[in-house]
Design a protein around this motif. Sequence first.
Motif, PDB file in Angstrom:
ATOM      1  N   PHE A 199       0.824  -1.209   0.000  1.00 46.44           N
ATOM      2  CA  PHE A 199       0.000   0.000   0.000  1.00 46.44           C
ATOM      3  C   PHE A 199       0.866   1.270   0.000  1.00 46.44           C
ATOM      4  N   PRO A 200       1.825   1.414   0.932  1.00 48.39           N
ATOM      5  CA  PRO A 200       2.651   2.632   0.906  1.00 48.39           C
ATOM      6  C   PRO A 200       3.479   2.778  -0.371  1.00 48.39           C
ATOM      7  N   LEU A 201       3.997   1.680  -0.886  1.00 49.86           N
ATOM      8  CA  LEU A 201       4.808   1.753  -2.103  1.00 49.86           C
ATOM      9  C   LEU A 201       3.966   2.205  -3.295  1.00 49.86           C
ATOM     10  N   CYS A 202       2.777   1.664  -3.433  1.00 43.19           N
ATOM     11  CA  CYS A 202       1.892   2.066  -4.541  1.00 43.19           C
ATOM     12  C   CYS A 202       1.499   3.542  -4.421  1.00 43.19           C
ATOM     13  N   LEU A 203       1.196   3.984  -3.202  1.00 46.18           N
ATOM     14  CA  LEU A 203       0.839   5.395  -3.024  1.00 46.18           C
ATOM     15  C   LEU A 203       2.016   6.313  -3.341  1.00 46.18           C
ATOM     16  N   THR A 204       3.204   5.892  -2.953  1.00 45.14           N
ATOM     17  CA  THR A 204       4.400   6.692  -3.256  1.00 45.14           C
ATOM     18  C   THR A 204       4.602   6.806  -4.766  1.00 45.14           C
ATOM     19  N   LEU A 205       4.493   5.686  -5.468  1.00 46.21           N
ATOM     20  CA  LEU A 205       4.628   5.696  -6.923  1.00 46.21           C
ATOM     21  C   LEU A 205       3.572   6.599  -7.562  1.00 46.21           C
ATOM     22  N   PHE A 236       4.408  10.407  -6.907  1.00 51.72           N
ATOM     23  CA  PHE A 236       5.510  10.940  -7.717  1.00 51.72           C
ATOM     24  C   PHE A 236       5.161  11.026  -9.195  1.00 51.72           C
ATOM     25  N   THR A 237       4.488  10.008  -9.721  1.00 49.22           N
ATOM     26  CA  THR A 237       4.146  10.084 -11.145  1.00 49.22           C
ATOM     27  C   THR A 237       3.113  11.176 -11.397  1.00 49.22           C
ATOM     28  N   ASP A 238       2.184  11.360 -10.471  1.00 48.97           N
ATOM     29  CA  ASP A 238       1.195  12.424 -10.643  1.00 48.97           C
ATOM     30  C   ASP A 238       1.861  13.795 -10.551  1.00 48.97           C
ATOM     31  N   GLY A 245      -9.597  11.133 -13.774  1.00 49.02           N
ATOM     32  CA  GLY A 245      -9.852   9.696 -13.769  1.00 49.02           C
ATOM     33  C   GLY A 245      -8.841   8.911 -12.953  1.00 49.02           C
ATOM     34  N   GLY A 246      -7.570   9.279 -13.050  1.00 47.54           N
ATOM     35  CA  GLY A 246      -6.539   8.587 -12.278  1.00 47.54           C
ATOM     36  C   GLY A 246      -6.739   8.787 -10.785  1.00 47.54           C
ATOM     37  N   ASP A 247      -7.117  10.001 -10.399  1.00 49.98           N
ATOM     38  CA  ASP A 247      -7.383  10.290  -8.989  1.00 49.98           C
ATOM     39  C   ASP A 247      -8.565   9.463  -8.495  1.00 49.98           C
ATOM     40  N   ALA A 248      -9.611   9.372  -9.314  1.00 47.80           N
ATOM     41  CA  ALA A 248     -10.797   8.592  -8.938  1.00 47.80           C
ATOM     42  C   ALA A 248     -10.442   7.117  -8.765  1.00 47.80           C
ATOM     43  N   LYS A 249      -9.647   6.588  -9.675  1.00 45.20           N
ATOM     44  CA  LYS A 249      -9.247   5.173  -9.573  1.00 45.20           C
ATOM     45  C   LYS A 249      -8.360   4.927  -8.362  1.00 45.20           C
ATOM     46  N   LEU A 250      -7.417   5.837  -8.112  1.00 37.44           N
ATOM     47  CA  LEU A 250      -6.524   5.667  -6.968  1.00 37.44           C
ATOM     48  C   LEU A 250      -7.284   5.778  -5.655  1.00 37.44           C
ATOM     49  N   LEU A 251      -8.206   6.711  -5.566  1.00 36.87           N
ATOM     50  CA  LEU A 251      -9.004   6.865  -4.349  1.00 36.87           C
ATOM     51  C   LEU A 251      -9.857   5.623  -4.105  1.00 36.87           C
ATOM     52  N   THR A 252     -10.433   5.085  -5.162  1.00 38.82           N
ATOM     53  CA  THR A 252     -11.230   3.861  -5.061  1.00 38.82           C
ATOM     54  C   THR A 252     -10.367   2.680  -4.629  1.00 38.82           C
ATOM     55  N   LYS A 291      -4.387  21.329 -14.005  1.00 42.10           N
ATOM     56  CA  LYS A 291      -4.831  20.330 -13.035  1.00 42.10           C
ATOM     57  C   LYS A 291      -4.003  20.431 -11.763  1.00 42.10           C
ATOM     58  N   ILE A 292      -4.520  19.801 -10.711  1.00 39.44           N
ATOM     59  CA  ILE A 292      -3.809  19.669  -9.440  1.00 39.44           C
ATOM     60  C   ILE A 292      -3.420  18.193  -9.313  1.00 39.44           C
ATOM     61  N   PRO A 293      -2.177  17.890  -8.983  1.00 40.80           N
ATOM     62  CA  PRO A 293      -1.764  16.485  -8.836  1.00 40.80           C
ATOM     63  C   PRO A 293      -2.296  15.891  -7.531  1.00 40.80           C
ATOM     64  N   TYR A 294      -3.594  15.588  -7.529  1.00 42.59           N
ATOM     65  CA  TYR A 294      -4.282  15.160  -6.309  1.00 42.59           C
ATOM     66  C   TYR A 294      -3.798  13.804  -5.812  1.00 42.59           C
ATOM     67  N   GLY A 295      -3.076  13.070  -6.650  1.00 40.92           N
ATOM     68  CA  GLY A 295      -2.494  11.807  -6.192  1.00 40.92           C
ATOM     69  C   GLY A 295      -1.565  12.019  -5.010  1.00 40.92           C
ATOM     70  N   VAL A 296      -0.954  13.194  -4.935  1.00 38.72           N
ATOM     71  CA  VAL A 296      -0.086  13.530  -3.805  1.00 38.72           C
ATOM     72  C   VAL A 296      -0.916  13.597  -2.523  1.00 38.72           C
ATOM     73  N   ALA A 297      -2.070  14.253  -2.589  1.00 38.11           N
ATOM     74  CA  ALA A 297      -2.947  14.361  -1.416  1.00 38.11           C
ATOM     75  C   ALA A 297      -3.504  12.996  -1.023  1.00 38.11           C
TER      76      ALA A 297
END
Length: 170
Positions: free
Chosen positions: A10-16, A19-21, A78-85, A141-147
């Motif tokens: 989980f932490p590794l995927c969130l970190t990736l 950074f990519t976002d 879309g990426g943020d929605a998928k990651l949040l899900t 856009k805002i890189p919401y993957g960071v949040a």
Amino acid sequence: MIIACILVIFPLCLTLAAFTDLLTMTIPNRVSVILIGAFIVVAPFAGLDIGQIGLHVLAAIAVFAVCFCLFALNVMGGGDAKLLTASAIWFGLNVSLVAFLVYVSIFGGILTLAVLFLRKQENTILASGIPVPALLLTAKKIPYGVAIALGGFAAYPSSPLMQAAFAQLS
């Protein structure tokens, strides 16, 4: 082995994703797929029964429904929605999911204000040579993957899987 998976995946995927976002304004689909797949594999070995796993899946479905509406309104990427899900499935339908979503909201607000401030200072930043990803200044856009990642890091210790890992370590 299961404890290592719980502590690392989980932490590794969130970190990736973060950074990519931040660098590309995209979140690879494989991150969300790995999160969901890893949860499905790890959860039974962590001691979650079928009912508990069902509640985790229900949490992901509920988050997806809200995210889909936000995506349709062009409020969320879309990426943020998928990651949040995909992250929601790791928390389940309980108070740790609420904590996760609150943390994501708080970090998202701070991130948005910081990015808007940076964009307002674009000329100064470029003139001074401060290394800032170009897309951070130019994209709309805002890189919401960071949040999402920061919220996940903050809430993860209270998640059912981490609690199971702590229990097995004791």
